[in-house]
Design a protein around this motif. Structure first.
Motif, short mmCIF file in Angstrom:
data_model
loop_
_atom_site.label_atom_id
_atom_site.label_comp_id
_atom_site.label_asym_id
_atom_site.label_seq_id
_atom_site.Cartn_x
_atom_site.Cartn_y
_atom_site.Cartn_z
N VAL A 10 20.96 37.28 44.29
CA VAL A 10 22.34 37.90 44.93
C VAL A 10 23.54 38.33 43.60
CG1 VAL A 10 24.29 37.33 45.99
CG2 VAL A 10 22.25 36.99 47.08
N ALA A 11 23.34 37.53 42.67
CA ALA A 11 24.12 37.81 41.41
C ALA A 11 23.57 39.62 40.61
CB ALA A 11 23.93 36.64 40.71
N GLU A 12 22.48 39.30 40.96
CA GLU A 12 21.85 40.63 39.88
C GLU A 12 22.36 41.49 41.00
OE1 GLU A 12 17.69 39.67 39.37
OE2 GLU A 12 18.06 38.03 38.11
N SER A 13 21.82 41.73 42.14
CA SER A 13 22.69 42.87 42.59
C SER A 13 23.66 42.86 43.42
CB SER A 13 22.13 42.73 44.18
OG SER A 13 20.91 42.31 44.15
N SER A 14 24.73 41.93 42.82
CA SER A 14 26.28 42.05 43.48
C SER A 14 26.97 42.93 41.94
CB SER A 14 26.81 40.45 43.02
OG SER A 14 25.80 40.63 44.54
N VAL A 15 28.01 43.97 42.53
CA VAL A 15 29.27 44.30 41.62
C VAL A 15 30.34 43.77 41.48
CG1 VAL A 15 28.36 46.85 41.51
CG2 VAL A 15 30.41 45.71 43.45
N ARG A 16 31.77 43.75 40.30
CA ARG A 16 32.38 42.42 40.08
C ARG A 16 33.41 43.02 39.58
NH1 ARG A 16 27.42 40.94 38.29
NH2 ARG A 16 26.73 37.97 38.70
N TRP A 17 34.87 42.83 40.39
CA TRP A 17 36.06 43.42 39.72
C TRP A 17 37.07 42.19 39.67
CZ3 TRP A 17 33.92 43.71 45.16
CH2 TRP A 17 34.81 42.91 45.20
N SER A 18 37.88 42.44 38.64
CA SER A 18 39.28 41.36 38.22
C SER A 18 40.60 42.19 39.10
CB SER A 18 39.10 40.46 38.01
OG SER A 18 39.13 41.88 36.13
N ASP A 19 40.44 43.25 39.24
CA ASP A 19 41.65 43.87 40.00
C ASP A 19 42.49 44.46 40.67
OD1 ASP A 19 42.59 43.15 36.50
OD2 ASP A 19 42.13 46.03 36.03
N GLY A 20 43.17 44.18 41.34
CA GLY A 20 43.10 45.15 42.27
C GLY A 20 44.69 45.70 42.61
N ILE A 21 44.25 47.27 43.29
CA ILE A 21 44.92 48.54 42.74
C ILE A 21 46.07 48.93 43.96
CG2 ILE A 21 45.70 50.77 41.76
CD1 ILE A 21 43.71 50.23 40.48
N ALA A 22 46.99 48.64 43.99
CA ALA A 22 47.87 49.68 45.05
C ALA A 22 48.34 50.74 45.49
CB ALA A 22 49.01 48.30 45.89
N HIS A 23 48.39 51.38 46.58
CA HIS A 23 48.53 52.53 46.48
C HIS A 23 49.72 53.18 47.30
CE1 HIS A 23 45.73 54.18 42.86
NE2 HIS A 23 45.02 53.40 43.67
N VAL A 24 50.66 53.18 47.41
CA VAL A 24 51.82 53.08 47.92
C VAL A 24 52.23 54.64 48.56
CG1 VAL A 24 53.84 52.33 49.89
CG2 VAL A 24 52.16 50.68 48.47
N ASP A 25 52.39 56.04 49.24
CA ASP A 25 52.69 57.15 48.50
C ASP A 25 52.04 58.09 48.10
OD1 ASP A 25 52.30 57.75 51.87
OD2 ASP A 25 55.09 57.93 52.19
N GLY A 26 51.37 57.35 47.12
CA GLY A 26 51.81 58.17 45.45
C GLY A 26 51.72 57.23 44.56
N VAL A 27 52.40 55.84 44.02
CA VAL A 27 52.97 55.47 43.83
C VAL A 27 51.86 53.67 43.44
CG1 VAL A 27 55.15 53.56 42.54
CG2 VAL A 27 55.40 55.47 44.03
#
Length: 398
Positions: free
Chosen positions: A65-82
């Motif tokens: 499972v671990a070898e087939s997974s991707v990882r991320w740590s950031d969250g990004i929010a786009h609100v009407d271009g901002v």
């Protein structure tokens, strides 16, 4: 023990693995009504805590499972271009197809029989010591004894569509777009090197106002691609081809049951409970159900006592999660309360959407209090202590 597991999703397959590891002499069959490889759902998410539990109980499947997974740590929010970014805990994504392949292969390697295209109804169950209903929210086995299980379903107000895309997101990405008919938004996350999940949600008035309720699949996906063009960067959205001529829009159904077992029949995963997709916990809770049921059967001799223990432990564990999911869904249903805040404040409260206190405190005041709490360890402990107790109080009043 002879075990019949009805439903070949993550819960049923992982339970069969755990039982075989406990005792190879168990006679276990998993019955899945759909053909192999026909699952739907794109990618699923989980966090490090689940991987630690999987590793402790079956390192081989956990490693795959671990070898087939991707990882991320950031969250990004786009609100009407901002755009605004939040750095958080590491998350994991894996394709649902890949996860089921891993669990199916592991189960079979241990001697579990996995039978696809085998639709068992409540009237043709095999003779078994234990029958596990892991057949989802529409469980036929549960509905056969509906009065006993006492299932209750509440339907969310917003509509959503579960889509895929070839755009690969390296962060958990939110996009909120204002239209003349109201806001529409999506959450998107990668689950492989070439695909991501993209869940689109909006209020029913926005859905019908934009005409999405009447469009065929090609037109519906095209309209959504234009709305989210900034984050898709030219990549297409992908629907489920087998649904015919329309994007499948749904209202989320939250399921609870008064009891989870009857005789030698026990509910597992979505057959027992569901939690809103916006907290990304469905697969994790299903696998944790499997862990708890296998452990109860290992340590408790009598079947009725083991099933009662399993239900009691999982109910207790789910209390705070179900509260968080309920408040998360309500945050999106009341998006207008938060969406016009400065982007950094809105995104901070997006991260706090599970809080039972947030709906009762003015958003900007809550934001300031939360920033203060984060700076004071003592207040942080009080907050963590108070939150679940407020949730229990509010739940008891319902």
């Amino acid at each position: 023990m002879k075990v019949a597991c009805v439903g070949g999703g993550p819960a049923g397959l992982y339970f069969s693995i755990l039982m075989k590891l406990q005792d190879p002499s168990h006679d276990i069959t998993v019955y899945e009504r759909n053909p192999v490889g026909s699952t739907y759902g794109w990618g699923v998410t989980y966090w490090a805590g689940l991987l630690e539990k999987l590793t402790a109980h079956d390192p081989e499947s956990a490693r795959a499972v671990a070898e087939s997974s991707v990882r991320w740590s950031d969250g990004i929010a786009h609100v009407d271009g901002v755009s605004t970014t939040h750095h958080g805990d590491e998350g994991h994504g894996i394709g649902r197809h890949r996860l089921l392949d891993i669990l199916t292969d592991r189960a079979r390697s241990l001697g579990v029989r996995v039978e696809f295209e085998h639709d068992l109804g409540p009237d043709d169950l095999p003779d078994a010591d234990l029958v596990v209903a892991a057949d989802g929210i529409n469980s036929k086995l549960r509905e056969r004894h509906a009065d006993h299980f006492g299932a209750r379903v509440s339907v969310g107000r917003n509509v959503y569509a579960w889509l895929g895309t070839t755009q690969v997101f390296d962060s958990f990405t939110f996009s909120f777009v204002e239209t003349e008919h109201g806001w529409i938004w999506c959450y998107a996350y990668g689950f492989s090197g070439d695909h991501s999940t993209c869940v689109v949600e909006c209020a029913p008035e926005t859905w019908s106002g934009l005409g999405l309720d009447a469009m065929n699949e090609a037109d519906g996906l095209g309209a959504l691609e234009k709305l989210f063009a900034d984050i898709l960067d030219g990549h297409p959205l992908i629907g489920r081809a087998q649904t015919g001529d329309a994007v499948q829009w749904l209202n989320f159904r939250t399921l609870t049951n008064e009891t989870w077992h009857r005789g030698n029949l026990v509910l597992l995963g979505d057959a027992a409970h569901t939690t809103h997709y916006s907290i990304g916990a469905g697969t994790t809770l299903a696998l944790e159900d499997a862990l708890a049921l296998a452990e109860a059967l290992r340590t408790t001799t009598e079947l009725p006592a083991a099933l009662a223990r399993y239900e009691r432990e999982r109910r207790d564990a789910l209390l705070s999660v179900q509260s968080a999911a309920r408040h998360s869904a309500q945050w999106y249903e009341n998006l207008a309360r938060y969406i016009h805040l400065p982007p950094a404040q809105m995104f901070a409260l997006l991260g706090q959407r599970h809080s039972p206190l947030l709906p009762y405190v003015p958003p900007q005041l809550y934001y300031r209090l939360d920033r203060a709490v984060e700076r004071l360890d003592g207040l942080r402990r009080i907050k963590r202590w108070l939150g679940p107790r407020v949730a229990r109080t509010l739940h008891a009043r319902r």
